[in-house]
Design an enzyme around this catalytic site. Structure first.
Site, mmCIF file in Angstrom:
data_model
loop_
_atom_site.group_PDB
_atom_site.id
_atom_site.type_symbol
_atom_site.label_atom_id
_atom_site.label_comp_id
_atom_site.label_asym_id
_atom_site.label_seq_id
_atom_site.Cartn_x
_atom_site.Cartn_y
_atom_site.Cartn_z
ATOM 1 N N SER A 29 32.281 11.339 57.978
ATOM 2 C CA SER A 29 32.582 12.543 57.020
ATOM 3 C C SER A 29 34.364 12.339 56.474
ATOM 4 O O SER A 29 34.097 12.861 55.814
ATOM 5 C CB SER A 29 31.787 13.464 57.522
ATOM 6 O OG SER A 29 33.050 13.637 58.623
ATOM 7 N N ASN A 116 33.387 21.411 67.439
ATOM 8 C CA ASN A 116 32.857 22.867 66.266
ATOM 9 C C ASN A 116 33.480 23.555 66.423
ATOM 10 O O ASN A 116 32.848 23.765 64.767
ATOM 11 C CB ASN A 116 31.674 23.081 67.244
ATOM 12 C CG ASN A 116 31.028 21.537 67.817
ATOM 13 O OD1 ASN A 116 30.535 20.863 67.188
ATOM 14 N ND2 ASN A 116 29.960 21.899 68.617
ATOM 15 N N HIS A 162 18.039 40.164 21.731
ATOM 16 C CA HIS A 162 16.641 38.932 21.548
ATOM 17 C C HIS A 162 18.165 38.049 20.130
ATOM 18 O O HIS A 162 17.137 37.223 20.298
ATOM 19 C CB HIS A 162 15.765 39.337 20.337
ATOM 20 C CG HIS A 162 15.610 40.617 21.531
ATOM 21 N ND1 HIS A 162 13.929 39.988 22.302
ATOM 22 C CD2 HIS A 162 15.350 41.859 21.831
ATOM 23 C CE1 HIS A 162 13.320 41.607 22.689
ATOM 24 N NE2 HIS A 162 14.308 42.534 22.263
ATOM 25 N N SER A 283 33.856 14.231 15.569
ATOM 26 C CA SER A 283 32.907 13.308 15.656
ATOM 27 C C SER A 283 32.764 12.112 15.211
ATOM 28 O O SER A 283 33.975 11.609 13.842
ATOM 29 C CB SER A 283 31.497 14.058 14.816
ATOM 30 O OG SER A 283 30.256 12.507 14.769
ATOM 31 N N LYS A 289 31.807 17.129 11.454
ATOM 32 C CA LYS A 289 32.645 17.752 12.324
ATOM 33 C C LYS A 289 33.618 18.269 13.469
ATOM 34 O O LYS A 289 34.112 17.704 13.597
ATOM 35 C CB LYS A 289 31.331 17.453 13.288
ATOM 36 C CG LYS A 289 29.779 16.868 12.747
ATOM 37 C CD LYS A 289 28.307 17.260 13.326
ATOM 38 C CE LYS A 289 28.083 18.000 14.502
ATOM 39 N NZ LYS A 289 27.699 17.913 15.082
ATOM 40 N N ASN A 291 33.506 19.408 17.086
ATOM 41 C CA ASN A 291 32.197 19.465 18.341
ATOM 42 C C ASN A 291 32.858 20.584 19.233
ATOM 43 O O ASN A 291 33.852 20.362 19.995
ATOM 44 C CB ASN A 291 31.564 18.531 18.581
ATOM 45 C CG ASN A 291 31.146 18.008 17.344
ATOM 46 O OD1 ASN A 291 29.932 18.293 16.706
ATOM 47 N ND2 ASN A 291 31.164 16.449 17.637
ATOM 48 N N GLU A 296 30.345 23.267 25.609
ATOM 49 C CA GLU A 296 28.293 22.822 26.296
ATOM 50 C C GLU A 296 29.090 22.253 27.369
ATOM 51 O O GLU A 296 28.179 22.988 28.146
ATOM 52 C CB GLU A 296 28.878 21.328 25.181
ATOM 53 C CG GLU A 296 28.170 22.105 23.507
ATOM 54 C CD GLU A 296 28.252 20.872 22.948
ATOM 55 O OE1 GLU A 296 29.286 20.172 22.144
ATOM 56 O OE2 GLU A 296 27.047 20.076 22.273
ATOM 57 N N LYS A 331 30.086 20.476 53.445
ATOM 58 C CA LYS A 331 31.421 20.080 52.719
ATOM 59 C C LYS A 331 31.183 19.496 51.525
ATOM 60 O O LYS A 331 32.147 20.203 50.100
ATOM 61 C CB LYS A 331 32.317 18.946 53.812
ATOM 62 C CG LYS A 331 32.577 19.624 54.558
ATOM 63 C CD LYS A 331 33.073 19.017 55.593
ATOM 64 C CE LYS A 331 33.246 19.655 56.769
ATOM 65 N NZ LYS A 331 31.824 19.697 57.469
HETATM 66 N N1 ARG Z 1 32.553 16.163 61.685
HETATM 67 C C1 ARG Z 1 31.702 17.181 61.665
HETATM 68 C C2 ARG Z 1 31.568 18.411 60.655
HETATM 69 O O1 ARG Z 1 32.092 18.194 59.354
HETATM 70 C C3 ARG Z 1 32.729 18.128 62.952
HETATM 71 C C4 ARG Z 1 32.256 18.366 63.579
HETATM 72 C C5 ARG Z 1 31.391 17.679 64.679
HETATM 73 N N2 ARG Z 1 31.150 18.038 65.587
HETATM 74 C C6 ARG Z 1 29.915 17.536 67.095
HETATM 75 N N3 ARG Z 1 29.530 17.940 67.115
HETATM 76 N N4 ARG Z 1 29.631 16.796 65.821
HETATM 77 O O2 ARG Z 1 30.379 18.517 61.116
#
Ligand code: ARG
Length: 466
Positions: A29, A116, A162, A283, A289, A291, A296, A331
């Site tokens: 990640s 965690n 409407h 344009s 034009k 725009n 948008e 995320k």
């Molecule tokens: N990169 C993980 C996340 O965003 C961090 C937590 C990972 N925990 C684990 N027990 N693998 O969730």
């Protein structure tokens, strides 16, 4: 046999190596959670300080850890830090670098903590900061609407239902409708911050820890009101992310309605507003034009924000307690929604702030489409004592006559009107003019300029306190 050969011939082409590289790619990640570096280091600094305060680690180790973390912060900010996919995420990238910098003391930082609760605290800190950024942006947008409402408290325009001309209103009143909407968004932001203002740090992997930690201390150090109360919920909860996305989706939806109105208003057919050059484009082929691209795009980007809400709801749906790796997918949705919403708010604030309001065009349109028909009916009720249903019927005949003569209601002669109902007098013309129609609607929350000004003062006062 090289790794490359072990990768699947059909689908492994993109990967330089075999299954382990694929595992690394799906697992990592760091590509997106590096955004959390500031929060991760802040969390670690607070955790280490608490560990020293409670004598779980030595003061000397804590000082080394703090020094190392601050060095890493500077390296990242100076663009000198090498993020590694092999180290999976921001937490392990920082910790690995800390070990390089300070040696074995680095290993003590993760005492009484797990990734965690670490990711939960990092992400909460980030979402809380973002909520506050959105609050500032919303206040800016509301301020612009209040200014425009003040300028145009008495500028008449057609009000629509409407998208058909209904009754005359003022542009100031219309602006104040958006103040109500964005002020509700602001209150949703505040409610959500209030609910999420708890620190999950110290929940550890899921069950808490046997170390004598002080969760109140870390909660306070990180600016949270208090620690979360249940360790299982602490690591499995992503409500704050969902609330961010739902708040963002509702706000984006409001912005898309405004965007659509600006698109309509800026057409030559309506010509109610003219966008400044900075918020429109020409344009490449049609020189005449101008725009409303920014409007948008605000309208379109709402789809992305709404999509992220559904996306994360779907990720979280059915997940057993507590942490599952699925939650790593929280995320990108939030980061993208946040970036998108920030841009949408900035674009709308700019657009509304400097668009030119075409008062004559609004006024002309306000008088067309028999917009004062209800005023005529109300006059018949008030002055001649007709039941509203009958007045409605008489007015309908007046509209039909005006339509037949291809004129506005106020252009019918008194004789024309008398032919429909002989009780009608000269006095009726006073309510057929749009300005008077608007002025008469002074019921609480109505469109009369005096009432619009009262609404403006209400919000100015309320927002000054907020
Ligand atoms: N990169 C993980 C996340 O965003 C961090 C937590 C990972 N925990 C684990 N027990 N693998 O969730």
């Amino acid at each position: 046999m090289s790794d490359a050969k072990t990768s699947n011939q059909m689908w492994g082409g993109r990967f330089a190596a075999g299954p382990s590289a694929i595992m690394e790619a799906i697992n990592a990640s760091i590509g997106f959670d590096r955004k959390l570096y500031g929060q991760d280091i802040r969390g670690s600094l607070a955790h280490a300080e608490m560990l020293a305060e409670t004598s779980i680690i030595s003061k000397a180790d804590q000082e080394k850890i703090a020094h190392g973390l601050n060095t890493i912060l500077k390296e990242i900010e100076d663009g000198k830090f090498t993020f590694s996919t092999r180290l999976e995420d921001i937490h392990m990238n920082v910790e690995a670098r800390l070990a390089e910098l300070i040696g074995p003391a680095a290993g003590r930082l993760h005492t009484a903590r797990s990734r965690n609760d670490q990711v939960a605290v990092d992400f909460r800190l980030w979402v809380k900061d973002e909520f506050n950024r959105v609050a500032v942006a919303l206040k800016g947008l509301i301020a612009v609407f209040l200014r425009r409402a003040e300028e145009h408290a008495a500028t008449v325009m057609p009000g629509f239902t409407h998208l058909q001309t209904a009754q005359p209103v003022t542009f100031g009143h219309h602006c104040m409708a958006y103040v109500e909407m964005f002020a509700r968004d602001l209150s949703r932001v505040r409610d959500a911050i209030e609910r999420m203002d708890e620190s999950p740090l110290g929940a550890a992997a899921l069950a808490g820890t046997g170390f004598p930690i002080d969760r109140h201390m870390t909660a306070k150090a990180l600016g949270f009101r208090e620690p979360t109360r249940n360790s299982l919920d602490s690591v499995s909860d992503r409500d704050y992310a969902l609330e961010f996305l739902s708040t963002a989706a509702i706000c984006a939806t409001h912005l898309s309605r405004l965007a659509e109105e600006i698109v309509i208003w800026s057409t030559p057919q309506f010509a109610f507003v003219r966008l400044s050059d900075s918020f429109s484009t020409g344009s490449s082929i049609m020189p005449q034009k101008k725009n409303p691209d920014a409007a948008e795009l605000v309208r379109a980007k709402t789809g992305r924000v709404n999509g992220h809400l559904i996306g994360l709801l779907t990720v979280m749906k059915g997940l057993p307690l507590t942490y599952s790796k699925d939650m790593q997918e929280d995320k990108e949705a939030v980061f993208d929604a946040a970036e998108t919403l920030d841009l949408m708010l900035a674009a709308m604030t700019g657009m509304v702030g400097d668009m030119t309001v075409n008062e004559p065009a609004m006024k002309k349109a306000a008088g067309s489409g028999y917009s004062t028909a209800t005023d005529l009916a109300d006059w018949l009720v008030r002055t001649l004592g007709l039941p509203f249903r009958e007045a409605h019927h008489v007015t309908g005949r007046a509209v039909a006559l005006a339509e037949q003569k291809k004129v506005g209601l106020e252009k019918l002669s008194l004789d024309d009107l008398k032919s429909i109902h002989d009780g009608i007098t000269d006095d009726v013309f006073s309510v057929l003019a749009v300005q008077n129609s608007v002025k008469s609607r002074k019921s609480f929350g109505g469109t009369a300029p005096a009432e619009v000004r009262r609404q403006i003062r209400y919000w100015q006062k309320r927002l000054a306190k907020a």
